[in-house]
Design an enzyme around this catalytic site. Sequence first.
Site, PDB file in Angstrom:
ATOM      1  N   CYS A  10       0.799  -1.234   0.000  1.00 16.93           N
ATOM      2  CA  CYS A  10       0.000   0.000   0.000  1.00 16.93           C
ATOM      3  C   CYS A  10       0.831   1.283   0.000  1.00 16.93           C
ATOM      4  O   CYS A  10       0.766   2.055  -0.965  1.00 16.93           O
ATOM      5  CB  CYS A  10      -0.933   0.001   1.204  1.00 16.93           C
ATOM      6  SG  CYS A  10      -2.147  -1.330   1.120  1.00 16.93           S
TER       7      CYS A  10
HETATM    8  N1  NAD Z   1      -2.742  -5.785   2.121  1.00 12.99           N
HETATM    9  C1  NAD Z   1      -3.205  -4.686   2.687  1.00 12.99           C
HETATM   10  O1  NAD Z   1      -2.792  -4.325   3.783  1.00 12.99           O
HETATM   11  C2  NAD Z   1      -4.266  -3.843   2.005  1.00 12.99           C
HETATM   12  C3  NAD Z   1      -4.991  -2.928   2.788  1.00 12.99           C
HETATM   13  C4  NAD Z   1      -5.971  -2.160   2.181  1.00 12.99           C
HETATM   14  C5  NAD Z   1      -6.182  -2.274   0.808  1.00 12.99           C
HETATM   15  N2  NAD Z   1      -5.443  -3.155   0.068  1.00 12.99           N
HETATM   16  C6  NAD Z   1      -5.743  -3.250  -1.363  1.00 12.99           C
HETATM   17  O2  NAD Z   1      -6.551  -4.401  -1.558  1.00 12.99           O
HETATM   18  C7  NAD Z   1      -6.236  -5.014  -2.823  1.00 12.99           C
HETATM   19  C8  NAD Z   1      -5.847  -6.476  -2.599  1.00 12.99           C
HETATM   20  O3  NAD Z   1      -4.650  -6.523  -1.848  1.00 12.99           O
HETATM   21  P1  NAD Z   1      -4.173  -7.815  -1.037  1.00 12.99           P
HETATM   22  O4  NAD Z   1      -3.109  -7.336  -0.106  1.00 12.99           O
HETATM   23  O5  NAD Z   1      -5.329  -8.552  -0.487  1.00 12.99           O
HETATM   24  O6  NAD Z   1      -3.526  -8.684  -2.191  1.00 12.99           O
HETATM   25  P2  NAD Z   1      -3.020 -10.211  -2.061  1.00 12.99           P
HETATM   26  O7  NAD Z   1      -1.927 -10.362  -3.052  1.00 12.99           O
HETATM   27  O8  NAD Z   1      -2.769 -10.575  -0.633  1.00 12.99           O
HETATM   28  O9  NAD Z   1      -4.272 -11.070  -2.528  1.00 12.99           O
HETATM   29  C9  NAD Z   1      -4.852 -10.929  -3.771  1.00 12.99           C
HETATM   30  C10 NAD Z   1      -5.339 -12.271  -4.263  1.00 12.99           C
HETATM   31  O10 NAD Z   1      -5.997 -12.037  -5.503  1.00 12.99           O
HETATM   32  C11 NAD Z   1      -5.707 -13.123  -6.369  1.00 12.99           C
HETATM   33  N3  NAD Z   1      -5.956 -12.657  -7.730  1.00 12.99           N
HETATM   34  C12 NAD Z   1      -5.174 -11.881  -8.515  1.00 12.99           C
HETATM   35  N4  NAD Z   1      -5.793 -11.618  -9.681  1.00 12.99           N
HETATM   36  C13 NAD Z   1      -6.980 -12.240  -9.632  1.00 12.99           C
HETATM   37  C14 NAD Z   1      -8.071 -12.339 -10.533  1.00 12.99           C
HETATM   38  N5  NAD Z   1      -8.038 -11.719 -11.699  1.00 12.99           N
HETATM   39  N6  NAD Z   1      -9.134 -13.066 -10.163  1.00 12.99           N
HETATM   40  C15 NAD Z   1      -9.162 -13.709  -8.970  1.00 12.99           C
HETATM   41  N7  NAD Z   1      -8.164 -13.637  -8.060  1.00 12.99           N
HETATM   42  C16 NAD Z   1      -7.101 -12.907  -8.385  1.00 12.99           C
HETATM   43  C17 NAD Z   1      -4.287 -13.481  -6.051  1.00 12.99           C
HETATM   44  O11 NAD Z   1      -4.006 -14.827  -6.430  1.00 12.99           O
HETATM   45  C18 NAD Z   1      -4.250 -13.282  -4.536  1.00 12.99           C
HETATM   46  O12 NAD Z   1      -4.524 -14.475  -3.840  1.00 12.99           O
HETATM   47  C19 NAD Z   1      -5.163  -4.153  -3.453  1.00 12.99           C
HETATM   48  O13 NAD Z   1      -5.754  -3.176  -4.266  1.00 12.99           O
HETATM   49  C20 NAD Z   1      -4.534  -3.469  -2.246  1.00 12.99           C
HETATM   50  O14 NAD Z   1      -3.922  -2.244  -2.566  1.00 12.99           O
HETATM   51  C21 NAD Z   1      -4.515  -3.951   0.650  1.00 12.99           C
END
Ligand code: NAD
Length: 413
Positions: free
Chosen positions: A265
């Site tokens: 992030c």
């Molecule tokens: N990690 C954090 O602390 C956090 C906090 C707030 C917001 N976010 C936002 O949330 C979003 C997700 O982040 P995250 O940390 O959960 O990511 P992550 O990498 O932990 O998980 C994402 C998952 O999505 C899957 N994926 C990717 N493309 C896909 C698709 N087309 N269809 C289905 N599954 C798919 C991946 O295999 C993975 O398991 C991002 O935009 C991030 O910026 C993250």
Amino acid sequence: MSVQRPQVLAIIGQGYVGLPLAMAAVDAGWTVIGVDIFAAKVTQINGGSSPVEDISDEQLQAAISKGAYKASTDFSTVTQASVITICVPTPLDQNREPDLTLLRSAAAGIAPYVSNETLVVSESTSYPGTLREIIIPIVNQLKPEGSRNIYFACAPERVNPGDVVWNQKNTPRLVGAIDEDSQTRALTFYESICDAVVSVSAPEVAEAAKLLENTFRLVNIALINEFTQLCSASRIDVHEVIDAASSKPYGFMPFRPGVGVGGHCIPVDPLYLTWWARQNGGSAAFVASADLINREMPKYVAQRALSLIHPGIKNPRVLILGVAYKPGVGDVRETPASELRDYLKEQGAEVAWHDPLVPVWEDSIPVDLEWECDVAILATMQPGINIDRLISRGVSILDCTNSLTGESSVIAL
Ligand SMILES: NC(=O)c1ccc[n+]([C@@H]2O[C@H](COP(=O)([O-])OP(=O)(O)OC[C@H]3O[C@@H](n4cnc5c(N)ncnc54)[C@H](O)[C@@H]3O)[C@@H](O)[C@H]2O)c1
């Protein structure tokens, strides 16, 4: 108003955001389908083993065994859902610009299976206009003919992995939709899961607010990292200065220096803002400058650590403690420890690392605390690091976490 539909939620992406959301929704009485393209992760989750620290295996297994949760690689399962949330990564590309490939593919993946009267929400972080200009056109173009009414909203996730106080339920949720019907449905959905929901007038407001929140952190961290260097050059203890400034009861919020910024992030989202500014013919010079200061920080930390070693040692042995980007998680995405290690190596150092929550990091494995070193750098105060062991051996430690005090062998950043 539409007919009542069963409480089935589909969540696209089962990572740090999607899986905790799934468990929060199960707790709130929803039946959840977790869709992910990563087959091995789906198998692991369905086997009852949680890939994220904030969800225990027991919690996951309980949700699975009562039939309230199942992961799948099959997008057609979303047909059953009345609400679909998109929680896929929104990283940077090689030019450090927004890469919406996964977001587009998630939208294209659900589109052929979206049932009539379904609410589609994007929780992924992105620049203002992403829901309206990217996601909605893809879904509308590919959706089944019979799915006349699809509702769209944006509700950016604010979860802070590893945080024992704030979670999906008790963190207020921003909700901004494209029209009144969508807003009503999105508010109802999030009110069923979260303690507090904040309604904003448009998805673009929610998208921009998320970028503001994380950019706020980036620039304040950059400010204190720069300020630390100024204080250090004048032999002033920056932490005493921060403590002193913190006695002001208003208008000041303390930030602490560190090796840099990491995770999915803080180093990433502000660059969605700078890119968005450029698209609109503007610039975000202040944010770009903060990004630069933070990216230079590992080099500064390396130089400080090497300055603690006798100049006669040509190939010093340096131990990095804690390589995850923050305490309590094993997440090494964008960790500034990578630049720290690379710069130390460029200077001729032999570098090893130790992190109880990280079994493998960039194809290397950790060493134990008996590894002979000339200096250790505490980059992340990871639970389980037996720091007393190093201190008892008299190893010089550069503490970048402001967590060790009163030891003569420990030098604060
Ligand atoms: N990690 C954090 O602390 C956090 C906090 C707030 C917001 N976010 C936002 O949330 C979003 C997700 O982040 P995250 O940390 O959960 O990511 P992550 O990498 O932990 O998980 C994402 C998952 O999505 C899957 N994926 C990717 N493309 C896909 C698709 N087309 N269809 C289905 N599954 C798919 C991946 O295999 C993975 O398991 C991002 O935009 C991030 O910026 C993250």
